[in-house]
Enzyme design. Structure first.
Site, PDB file in Angstrom:
ATOM      1  N   LYS A 138     -12.952   3.036   4.679  1.00 19.73           N
ATOM      2  CA  LYS A 138     -12.890   2.385   5.999  1.00 19.73           C
ATOM      3  C   LYS A 138     -12.153   3.275   6.980  1.00 19.73           C
ATOM      4  O   LYS A 138     -11.140   3.886   6.626  1.00 19.73           O
ATOM      5  CB  LYS A 138     -12.159   1.039   5.882  1.00 19.73           C
ATOM      6  CG  LYS A 138     -11.952   0.327   7.217  1.00 19.73           C
ATOM      7  CD  LYS A 138     -11.510  -1.126   7.036  1.00 19.73           C
ATOM      8  CE  LYS A 138     -10.043  -1.260   6.748  1.00 19.73           C
ATOM      9  NZ  LYS A 138      -9.660  -2.640   6.471  1.00 19.73           N
TER      10      LYS A 138
ATOM     11  N   HIS B 290       0.849  -1.195   0.000  1.00 17.96           N
ATOM     12  CA  HIS B 290       0.000   0.000   0.000  1.00 17.96           C
ATOM     13  C   HIS B 290       0.881   1.240   0.000  1.00 17.96           C
ATOM     14  O   HIS B 290       1.145   1.825  -1.035  1.00 17.96           O
ATOM     15  CB  HIS B 290      -0.943  -0.075   1.201  1.00 17.96           C
ATOM     16  CG  HIS B 290      -1.900   1.059   1.259  1.00 17.96           C
ATOM     17  ND1 HIS B 290      -2.706   1.385   0.201  1.00 17.96           N
ATOM     18  CD2 HIS B 290      -2.180   1.939   2.244  1.00 17.96           C
ATOM     19  CE1 HIS B 290      -3.437   2.439   0.527  1.00 17.96           C
ATOM     20  NE2 HIS B 290      -3.131   2.796   1.754  1.00 17.96           N
TER      21      HIS B 290
ATOM     22  N   ASP C  68     -12.626  -1.209   1.254  1.00 17.13           N
ATOM     23  CA  ASP C  68     -11.868  -0.026   1.706  1.00 17.13           C
ATOM     24  C   ASP C  68     -10.939   0.443   0.589  1.00 17.13           C
ATOM     25  O   ASP C  68     -10.807  -0.225  -0.441  1.00 17.13           O
ATOM     26  CB  ASP C  68     -11.074  -0.333   2.988  1.00 17.13           C
ATOM     27  CG  ASP C  68     -10.094  -1.489   2.826  1.00 17.13           C
ATOM     28  OD1 ASP C  68      -9.681  -1.784   1.692  1.00 17.13           O
ATOM     29  OD2 ASP C  68      -9.729  -2.104   3.836  1.00 17.13           O
TER      30      ASP C  68
HETATM   31  C1  R5P Z   1      -6.399  -4.062   4.901  1.00 17.79           C
HETATM   32  O1  R5P Z   1      -6.662  -2.995   4.372  1.00 17.79           O
HETATM   33  C2  R5P Z   1      -6.705  -5.358   4.240  1.00 17.79           C
HETATM   34  O2  R5P Z   1      -6.885  -5.189   2.869  1.00 17.79           O
HETATM   35  C3  R5P Z   1      -7.943  -6.033   4.821  1.00 17.79           C
HETATM   36  O3  R5P Z   1      -9.076  -5.257   4.543  1.00 17.79           O
HETATM   37  C4  R5P Z   1      -7.836  -6.216   6.298  1.00 17.79           C
HETATM   38  O4  R5P Z   1      -6.574  -6.597   6.679  1.00 17.79           O
HETATM   39  C5  R5P Z   1      -8.843  -7.220   6.777  1.00 17.79           C
HETATM   40  O5  R5P Z   1      -8.719  -7.365   8.147  1.00 17.79           O
HETATM   41  P1  R5P Z   1      -9.950  -7.803   9.011  1.00 17.79           P
HETATM   42  O6  R5P Z   1     -10.549  -8.996   8.341  1.00 17.79           O
HETATM   43  O7  R5P Z   1      -9.341  -8.146  10.335  1.00 17.79           O
HETATM   44  O8  R5P Z   1     -10.879  -6.646   9.104  1.00 17.79           O
END
Ligand code: R5P
Length: 292
Positions: free
Chosen positions: A193, A131, A170
């Site tokens: 998000k 990212h 997100d």
């Molecule tokens: C972070 O931006 C990743 O793309 C995922 O959205 C994130 O790590 C998902 O984590 P969790 O399932 O714990 O919300």
């Protein structure tokens, strides 16, 4: 069979490792690892490694013990005369810790990259969470190759979902959700998000398509605790969707994530087999074998 290339499967990734070795035409063996009562490892190579090119395959979810195991194995393989050592880590951890979010915090992505760079010649991985760090080459000192499961996910959607609409839960999911939608030939909307903590997020977004008649597919690179997906599903349901499924590359599914997703209204959850599990319906073995 390529005699000087050996693919070593490390538990629990042996099923995928075996399949990759067969498709790539590499010799295959499984790393034997015994654990002493105090937690120390005893590693044994079942084959002669001298002058061979070695490929270890292990997905690094729940990473800490696996990393110790791998560093021991890689260092021992050099001692035994291996010519070149490649790590195939279908899931690469620590990539989300890519900046000092709070003063004094370690940027784990960089430290982890240095650790691996000291022990391997090459790294192959699938859809790492890049990212703020835009490419693995910025943090690794060894050759790295990134494979994407996006075409496989797009194919899965095209073959299994009628009239799909893709949602990225997100901003960080943009690269996966948008590319999947483009390849599957459908629209994509990316939500926003706000993360308060590991288990507390808020997801917002407005879908401007008639989702009552469409099948919504939420696409992300990974599902960990599932809270991101849960929030996205709730918002999508509130906006009138009747069918919602979740698809991701890496299904970590920590702390009853699946139960939570189903309770929030997910009709189906599917991921690739970078991490083994019941929901791993999209097979990445040919893609890895091809990259080798
Ligand atoms: C972070 O931006 C990743 O793309 C995922 O959205 C994130 O790590 C998902 O984590 P969790 O399932 O714990 O919300």
């Amino acid at each position: 069979m390529t005699q000087n290339k050996i693919l070593i499967g490390v538990s629990p990734s042996v099923k995928l490792a075996k399949s990759v070795a067969r498709k790539a035409g590499f010799k295959y063996c499984r790393l034997s690892v015994r654990k002493f009562p105090d937690g120390e490892f005893l590693i044994r190579f079942p084959l002669e490694l001298k002058h061979k090119r070695i490929f270890f395959l292990l997905s690094l979810n729940n990473p800490n013990e696996k990393i110790t195991e791998l560093l021991f194995a890689a260092n021992a393989a050099y001692e035994r005369g291996a010519k070149e050592i490649t790590l195939i880590a279908p899931y690469l951890p620590y990539m989300r810790e890519d900046k000092e979010f709070h003063k004094g915090e370690v940027v784990s992505a960089k430290v982890f990259a240095r650790l691996l760079s000291n022990s391997f010649d090459n790294l192959i991985t699938i859809d790492p969470h890049l990212h703020r760090i835009k490419a693995l080459s910025r943090i690794f000192d060894i050759k790295t190759k990134t494979i994407s499961a996006v075409p496989l996910i797009a194919k899965y959607i095209s073959q299994n979902v009628e009239q799909p609409v893709v949602i990225g839960p997100d901003e960080e999911s943009y690269q996966w959700a948008k590319s999947v939608a483009n390849l599957a030939g459908c629209e994509a909307t990316i939500f926003k998000k706000h993360r308060f903590s590991s288990r507390h997020v808020k997801v917002t977004g407005k879908i401007s398509y008639d989702i009552q008649k469409r099948n919504v597919v939420v696409v992300d690179d990974m599902i960990s605790t599932g809270h991101t997906m849960v929030e996205a599903i709730r918002s999508i349901r509130k906006q009138g969707a009747r069918q919602v499924q979740c698809v991701c590359v890496h299904g970590l599914f920590i702390e009853n994530a699946c139960k939570r997703l189903k309770a929030a209204g997910a009709n189906k959850i599917v991921c690739t087999n970078t991490i083994q599990g019941k929901l791993a319906k999209i097979d990445v073995s040919s893609t890895i074998a091809h990259a080798l």
